[in-house]
Design an enzyme around this catalytic site. Structure first.
Site, PDB file in Angstrom:
ATOM      1  N   PHE A 134      -2.234  43.908-115.241  1.00  0.00           N
ATOM      2  CA  PHE A 134      -1.258  43.215-116.073  1.00  0.00           C
ATOM      3  C   PHE A 134      -1.890  41.969-116.588  1.00  0.00           C
ATOM      4  O   PHE A 134      -2.395  41.359-115.983  1.00  0.00           O
ATOM      5  CB  PHE A 134      -0.125  42.838-115.010  1.00  0.00           C
ATOM      6  CG  PHE A 134       0.830  41.838-115.648  1.00  0.00           C
ATOM      7  CD1 PHE A 134       1.921  42.862-116.485  1.00  0.00           C
ATOM      8  CD2 PHE A 134       0.788  40.639-115.738  1.00  0.00           C
ATOM      9  CE1 PHE A 134       2.988  42.053-117.094  1.00  0.00           C
ATOM     10  CE2 PHE A 134       1.745  39.977-116.379  1.00  0.00           C
ATOM     11  CZ  PHE A 134       2.965  40.610-117.118  1.00  0.00           C
ATOM     12  N   ASP A 219      -9.432  37.852-115.389  1.00  0.00           N
ATOM     13  CA  ASP A 219      -8.016  37.246-115.455  1.00  0.00           C
ATOM     14  C   ASP A 219      -7.553  36.506-114.521  1.00  0.00           C
ATOM     15  O   ASP A 219      -7.498  37.267-113.377  1.00  0.00           O
ATOM     16  CB  ASP A 219      -7.231  38.237-116.194  1.00  0.00           C
ATOM     17  CG  ASP A 219      -5.768  37.920-116.175  1.00  0.00           C
ATOM     18  OD1 ASP A 219      -5.505  36.612-115.745  1.00  0.00           O
ATOM     19  OD2 ASP A 219      -5.006  38.706-116.733  1.00  0.00           O
ATOM     20  N   LYS A 248      -0.280  30.291-114.797  1.00  0.00           N
ATOM     21  CA  LYS A 248       0.600  30.167-113.661  1.00  0.00           C
ATOM     22  C   LYS A 248       0.332  28.649-112.906  1.00  0.00           C
ATOM     23  O   LYS A 248       0.779  27.676-113.464  1.00  0.00           O
ATOM     24  CB  LYS A 248       0.361  31.213-112.729  1.00  0.00           C
ATOM     25  CG  LYS A 248       1.000  32.555-113.301  1.00  0.00           C
ATOM     26  CD  LYS A 248       1.511  33.627-112.330  1.00  0.00           C
ATOM     27  CE  LYS A 248       2.150  34.577-113.105  1.00  0.00           C
ATOM     28  NZ  LYS A 248       1.359  35.678-113.621  1.00  0.00           N
TER      29      LYS A 248
HETATM   30  C1  PLP Z   1       1.526  36.462-114.941  1.00  0.00           C
HETATM   31  C2  PLP Z   1      -0.064  37.158-115.505  1.00  0.00           C
HETATM   32  C3  PLP Z   1      -0.326  37.094-116.720  1.00  0.00           C
HETATM   33  C4  PLP Z   1       0.834  36.724-117.921  1.00  0.00           C
HETATM   34  O1  PLP Z   1       1.173  35.168-117.729  1.00  0.00           O
HETATM   35  P1  PLP Z   1       2.292  34.706-118.686  1.00  0.00           P
HETATM   36  O2  PLP Z   1       2.477  33.182-118.376  1.00  0.00           O
HETATM   37  O3  PLP Z   1       3.819  35.377-117.949  1.00  0.00           O
HETATM   38  O4  PLP Z   1       2.242  35.101-120.196  1.00  0.00           O
HETATM   39  C5  PLP Z   1      -1.544  37.520-117.192  1.00  0.00           C
HETATM   40  N1  PLP Z   1      -2.448  38.052-116.226  1.00  0.00           N
HETATM   41  C6  PLP Z   1      -2.156  38.139-115.092  1.00  0.00           C
HETATM   42  C7  PLP Z   1      -3.012  38.493-113.894  1.00  0.00           C
HETATM   43  C8  PLP Z   1      -0.574  37.457-114.470  1.00  0.00           C
HETATM   44  O5  PLP Z   1      -0.151  37.526-113.138  1.00  0.00           O
END
Ligand code: PLP
Length: 396
Positions: A134, A219, A248
């Protein structure tokens, strides 16, 4: 205004929301319009690193709004300079670009990798990502994500993403060719249900990408900022990525994210990247306050709390005949039985009295925990108590 006087007709519905309204929060507790308190083990999807409305963030915002909110990214500002220095001093990276969401930071990472491919690798552009990963909800980051079914949404997808399997090095190697510019992955797949990358897999990825002149993008939107017990999760894998994204927790609840890169990879030219709110002093001042909290002592506490959460979840699993737990730091998951219904348990826990519990079910028989990093041992025990009762009720 009371909840029953409010009207949600003009809200664009993007998911099913429960029939309640939160009005305030303090640390690990959040309160609805009836004055009922909920123990929050979601914290805005691992966002509120220090819980709800912590004094450090209130102070940072209050101090900064007295000074300057948004001079525009056309000019330097003090909090963004301070935060970029703190982040680079605490990591293996040299340069930082601030953005407003995880998806936007990842878009930046994809653009930076493609730019690097253009000028350093004969136009290489292919990026290998993982199934079930994700990376966000923009068109490009949805295309990068391996969430089942997402390849069919909003066609056509952005080209150039190829999917391998986590912990399967052959599946990565078989996708590599001379137009491969990067490999991008989460070290713990959060949305997929807290799936951990093996250390050997990640080290192998680093070795291969170095050999083949491919960038390694990590990420850390969910795993970064102390969530896993170290400031960044990559530090537990004994590797150095070329690019990392944060989101986050870095804003502790305000919209802030970051793209970090090594010097050699920081190849954006003027005009390649930007954004109206990027690096604004209001949000980066909060990031500075968050970084100040994340000392070695604080991270040691995160490790103790995560050991406590892990052992309590294991004991609960034994008592209820479940399939154990897994995770890294304070990002953990409990594996239920095939017959258990995680969504039902989530709802029962939320409706529990006198106090509710907020937890998340990323999969049908999996419950995920992402509490504030300053959660107390007592709160972990209260969570287990409500959860245990909820599991019992769901089965009766
Ligand atoms: C939540 C998340 C995202 C996306 O972040 P947003 O602030 O919702 O755009 C991308 N990568 C990972 C691993 C995430 O947990």
């Amino acid at each position: 205004m009371k909840y029953n006087q409010l009207n949600t007709n003009a809200i664009m519905e993007i998911n099913q929301r429960p029939d309640l309204l939160f009005i305030k929060g303090k640390n690990s507790w959040i309160e609805d319009t009836d004055g009922k308190l909920y123990l929050d083990f979601m914290q805005g999807w691992a966002v509120n690193l220090l819980g709800h409305c912590p004094s450090e963030i209130k102070k940072a915002i209050n101090d900064q709004i007295e000074l300057l909110i948004n001079p525009s990214p056309a000019f330097y500002n003090i909090p963004s300079m301070e935060l970029s220095l703190k982040l680079t001093q605490a990591s293996c990276f040299d340069k930082v670009f601030f953005a407003n969401s995880g998806a936007e930071a990842n878009e930046g990472a994809i653009k930076l990798a493609r730019k690097w491919g253009q000028i350093k690798k004969n136009g290489a552009y292919k990026i290998i990502t993982m199934n079930n990963s994700f990376h966000g909800r923009t068109i490009a980051t949805m295309s990068a994500s391996g969430k089942p079914g997402w390849d069919k949404k909003f066609p056509p997808q952005v080209d150039g993403f190829y999917k391998a399997n986590i912990n399967d090095i052959e599946s990565v190697i078989s996708l590599i060719d001379e137009s491969t510019v990067a490999i991008m992955l989460e070290l713990v797949q959060g949305e997929a249900g807290v799936i951990l990358s093996d250390k050997s897999f990640v080290q192998e990825l680093r070795k291969i990408s170095t050999e083949k002149n491919i960038l390694l993008i990590i990420d850390e939107v969910q795993t970064g900022m102390g969530r896993t017990g170290t400031l960044f999760a990559y530090q537990q894998f004994d590797i150095e990525p070329d690019i990392m994204t944060l989101g986050k927790g870095i804003g502790g609840g305000v919209p802030l994210s970051a793209l970090l890169a090594k010097k050699e990879v920081s190849v954006f030219e003027y005009g390649d990247q930007g954004g109206t709110y990027n690096g604004n002093p209001l949000c980066t001042a909060v990031g500075v306050a968050i970084m100040k909290v994340l000392s070695c002592d604080f991270l040691e506490q995160v490790k103790l709390k995560s050991n406590k959460l892990s052992s309590e979840l294991n004991l609960l699993s034994d008592r209820k005949g479940l399939h154990g737990e897994r995770g890294l730091g304070l990002l953990r998951a409990l594996v239920l039985n095939e017959k258990d219904d995680a969504n039902k348990i989530v709802e029962i826990a939320r409706n529990a009295k006198p106090n509710g519990l907020l937890i998340n079910a990323p999969r049908k028989n999996l419950i995920r925990f992402m509490p504030a990093l300053n959660i107390t041992e007592n709160e972990i025990e209260i969570m287990i108590e409500i959860l245990e009762k909820s599991i019992e009720i769901s089965r009766s």
